[in-house]
Design a protein around this motif. Structure first.
Motif, PDB file in Angstrom:
ATOM      1  N   SER A  17       0.813  -1.213   0.000  1.00 56.96           N
ATOM      2  CA  SER A  17       0.000   0.000   0.000  1.00 56.96           C
ATOM      3  C   SER A  17       0.847   1.264   0.000  1.00 56.96           C
ATOM      4  O   SER A  17       0.449   2.283  -0.574  1.00 56.96           O
ATOM      5  CB  SER A  17      -0.955   0.000   1.183  1.00 56.96           C
ATOM      6  OG  SER A  17      -0.248  -0.036   2.402  1.00 56.96           O
ATOM      7  N   MET A  18       2.026   1.234   0.622  1.00 59.33           N
ATOM      8  CA  MET A  18       2.898   2.412   0.621  1.00 59.33           C
ATOM      9  C   MET A  18       3.373   2.724  -0.796  1.00 59.33           C
ATOM     10  O   MET A  18       3.477   3.881  -1.180  1.00 59.33           O
ATOM     11  CB  MET A  18       4.102   2.215   1.549  1.00 59.33           C
ATOM     12  CG  MET A  18       3.768   2.356   3.017  1.00 59.33           C
ATOM     13  SD  MET A  18       3.007   3.956   3.417  1.00 59.33           S
ATOM     14  CE  MET A  18       4.357   5.059   3.137  1.00 59.33           C
ATOM     15  N   GLU A  19       3.649   1.713  -1.555  1.00 64.38           N
ATOM     16  CA  GLU A  19       4.077   1.911  -2.937  1.00 64.38           C
ATOM     17  C   GLU A  19       2.932   2.495  -3.774  1.00 64.38           C
ATOM     18  O   GLU A  19       3.141   3.381  -4.605  1.00 64.38           O
ATOM     19  CB  GLU A  19       4.562   0.597  -3.537  1.00 64.38           C
ATOM     20  CG  GLU A  19       5.334   0.777  -4.808  1.00 64.38           C
ATOM     21  CD  GLU A  19       6.061  -0.484  -5.239  1.00 64.38           C
ATOM     22  OE1 GLU A  19       6.414  -0.540  -6.422  1.00 64.38           O
ATOM     23  OE2 GLU A  19       6.254  -1.390  -4.417  1.00 64.38           O
ATOM     24  N   ILE A  20       1.716   2.041  -3.516  1.00 63.02           N
ATOM     25  CA  ILE A  20       0.542   2.589  -4.212  1.00 63.02           C
ATOM     26  C   ILE A  20       0.374   4.058  -3.836  1.00 63.02           C
ATOM     27  O   ILE A  20       0.115   4.903  -4.697  1.00 63.02           O
ATOM     28  CB  ILE A  20      -0.720   1.775  -3.882  1.00 63.02           C
ATOM     29  CG1 ILE A  20      -0.621   0.386  -4.510  1.00 63.02           C
ATOM     30  CG2 ILE A  20      -1.974   2.502  -4.354  1.00 63.02           C
ATOM     31  CD1 ILE A  20      -1.705  -0.573  -4.099  1.00 63.02           C
ATOM     32  N   MET A  21       0.536   4.385  -2.554  1.00 65.40           N
ATOM     33  CA  MET A  21       0.418   5.778  -2.107  1.00 65.40           C
ATOM     34  C   MET A  21       1.485   6.651  -2.777  1.00 65.40           C
ATOM     35  O   MET A  21       1.211   7.796  -3.146  1.00 65.40           O
ATOM     36  CB  MET A  21       0.539   5.872  -0.586  1.00 65.40           C
ATOM     37  CG  MET A  21      -0.645   5.265   0.156  1.00 65.40           C
ATOM     38  SD  MET A  21      -2.219   6.017  -0.312  1.00 65.40           S
ATOM     39  CE  MET A  21      -1.983   7.673   0.260  1.00 65.40           C
ATOM     40  N   ASN A  22       2.674   6.130  -2.948  1.00 67.88           N
ATOM     41  CA  ASN A  22       3.740   6.886  -3.621  1.00 67.88           C
ATOM     42  C   ASN A  22       3.372   7.175  -5.080  1.00 67.88           C
ATOM     43  O   ASN A  22       3.629   8.263  -5.581  1.00 67.88           O
ATOM     44  CB  ASN A  22       5.071   6.140  -3.546  1.00 67.88           C
ATOM     45  CG  ASN A  22       5.669   6.152  -2.169  1.00 67.88           C
ATOM     46  OD1 ASN A  22       5.391   7.050  -1.370  1.00 67.88           O
ATOM     47  ND2 ASN A  22       6.487   5.166  -1.869  1.00 67.88           N
ATOM     48  N   VAL A  23       2.776   6.187  -5.745  1.00 65.41           N
ATOM     49  CA  VAL A  23       2.340   6.384  -7.132  1.00 65.41           C
ATOM     50  C   VAL A  23       1.286   7.481  -7.179  1.00 65.41           C
ATOM     51  O   VAL A  23       1.327   8.370  -8.034  1.00 65.41           O
ATOM     52  CB  VAL A  23       1.792   5.073  -7.735  1.00 65.41           C
ATOM     53  CG1 VAL A  23       1.103   5.328  -9.072  1.00 65.41           C
ATOM     54  CG2 VAL A  23       2.911   4.060  -7.906  1.00 65.41           C
ATOM     55  N   ILE A  24       0.341   7.452  -6.251  1.00 67.34           N
ATOM     56  CA  ILE A  24      -0.708   8.482  -6.205  1.00 67.34           C
ATOM     57  C   ILE A  24      -0.095   9.842  -5.922  1.00 67.34           C
ATOM     58  O   ILE A  24      -0.451  10.846  -6.545  1.00 67.34           O
ATOM     59  CB  ILE A  24      -1.785   8.111  -5.169  1.00 67.34           C
ATOM     60  CG1 ILE A  24      -2.550   6.876  -5.646  1.00 67.34           C
ATOM     61  CG2 ILE A  24      -2.731   9.291  -4.905  1.00 67.34           C
ATOM     62  CD1 ILE A  24      -3.484   6.278  -4.631  1.00 67.34           C
ATOM     63  N   ASP A  25       0.850   9.923  -4.981  1.00 67.55           N
ATOM     64  CA  ASP A  25       1.503  11.188  -4.646  1.00 67.55           C
ATOM     65  C   ASP A  25       2.252  11.789  -5.829  1.00 67.55           C
ATOM     66  O   ASP A  25       2.423  13.008  -5.905  1.00 67.55           O
ATOM     67  CB  ASP A  25       2.477  11.012  -3.478  1.00 67.55           C
ATOM     68  CG  ASP A  25       1.765  10.886  -2.148  1.00 67.55           C
ATOM     69  OD1 ASP A  25       0.575  11.261  -2.065  1.00 67.55           O
ATOM     70  OD2 ASP A  25       2.399  10.407  -1.184  1.00 67.55           O
ATOM     71  N   GLU A  26       2.707  10.960  -6.751  1.00 66.78           N
ATOM     72  CA  GLU A  26       3.450  11.439  -7.914  1.00 66.78           C
ATOM     73  C   GLU A  26       2.546  12.056  -8.984  1.00 66.78           C
ATOM     74  O   GLU A  26       3.039  12.670  -9.931  1.00 66.78           O
ATOM     75  CB  GLU A  26       4.247  10.294  -8.529  1.00 66.78           C
ATOM     76  CG  GLU A  26       5.390   9.816  -7.641  1.00 66.78           C
ATOM     77  CD  GLU A  26       6.038   8.543  -8.168  1.00 66.78           C
ATOM     78  OE1 GLU A  26       5.589   8.019  -9.216  1.00 66.78           O
ATOM     79  OE2 GLU A  26       6.981   8.066  -7.516  1.00 66.78           O
ATOM     80  N   GLN A  27       1.231  11.911  -8.835  1.00 67.68           N
ATOM     81  CA  GLN A  27       0.305  12.426  -9.836  1.00 67.68           C
ATOM     82  C   GLN A  27       0.252  13.954  -9.785  1.00 67.68           C
ATOM     83  O   GLN A  27       0.381  14.549  -8.721  1.00 67.68           O
ATOM     84  CB  GLN A  27      -1.096  11.840  -9.632  1.00 67.68           C
ATOM     85  CG  GLN A  27      -1.137  10.334  -9.748  1.00 67.68           C
ATOM     86  CD  GLN A  27      -0.490   9.831 -11.027  1.00 67.68           C
ATOM     87  OE1 GLN A  27      -0.875  10.224 -12.123  1.00 67.68           O
ATOM     88  NE2 GLN A  27       0.496   8.962 -10.888  1.00 67.68           N
ATOM     89  N   PRO A  28       0.034  14.579 -10.945  1.00 67.50           N
ATOM     90  CA  PRO A  28       0.006  16.044 -10.987  1.00 67.50           C
ATOM     91  C   PRO A  28      -1.244  16.605 -10.299  1.00 67.50           C
ATOM     92  O   PRO A  28      -2.281  15.946 -10.239  1.00 67.50           O
ATOM     93  CB  PRO A  28      -0.027  16.354 -12.487  1.00 67.50           C
ATOM     94  CG  PRO A  28      -0.606  15.136 -13.119  1.00 67.50           C
ATOM     95  CD  PRO A  28      -0.166  13.975 -12.258  1.00 67.50           C
TER      96      PRO A  28
END
Length: 73
Positions: A20-31
């Motif tokens: 889930s932390m990796e998924i959150m990082n992907v979301i955080d990278e969104q513009p």
């Protein structure tokens, strides 16, 4: 909190994410969905012409926009 462009997530392959932390990082990278600074600048110009920077309307609008909405105060 910030608004992201969720449409950009349609192209992300979440199967490569391990936890889930990796998924959150992907979301955080969104513009961000819109540029808050650009909105504030435009509102500043427009509302200053109407009522001035010391007016309650100006102060309230800027607080709402910078805070992310009415509940962000």
């Amino acid at each position: 909190m910030r608004l992201i462009n969720a449409d950009k997530l349609e192209n992300v392959d979440f199967s490569d994410c391990i936890d889930s932390m990796e998924i959150m990082n992907v979301i955080d990278e969104q513009p961000t969905a819109y540029d808050v600074d650009a909105v504030v600048e435009q509102l500043d110009t427009y509302i200053t012409k109407l009522v001035g920077r010391n007016a309650a309307l100006y102060q309230t609008v800027m607080r709402i926009v910078k805070g992310g909405g009415v509940d962000g105060n």
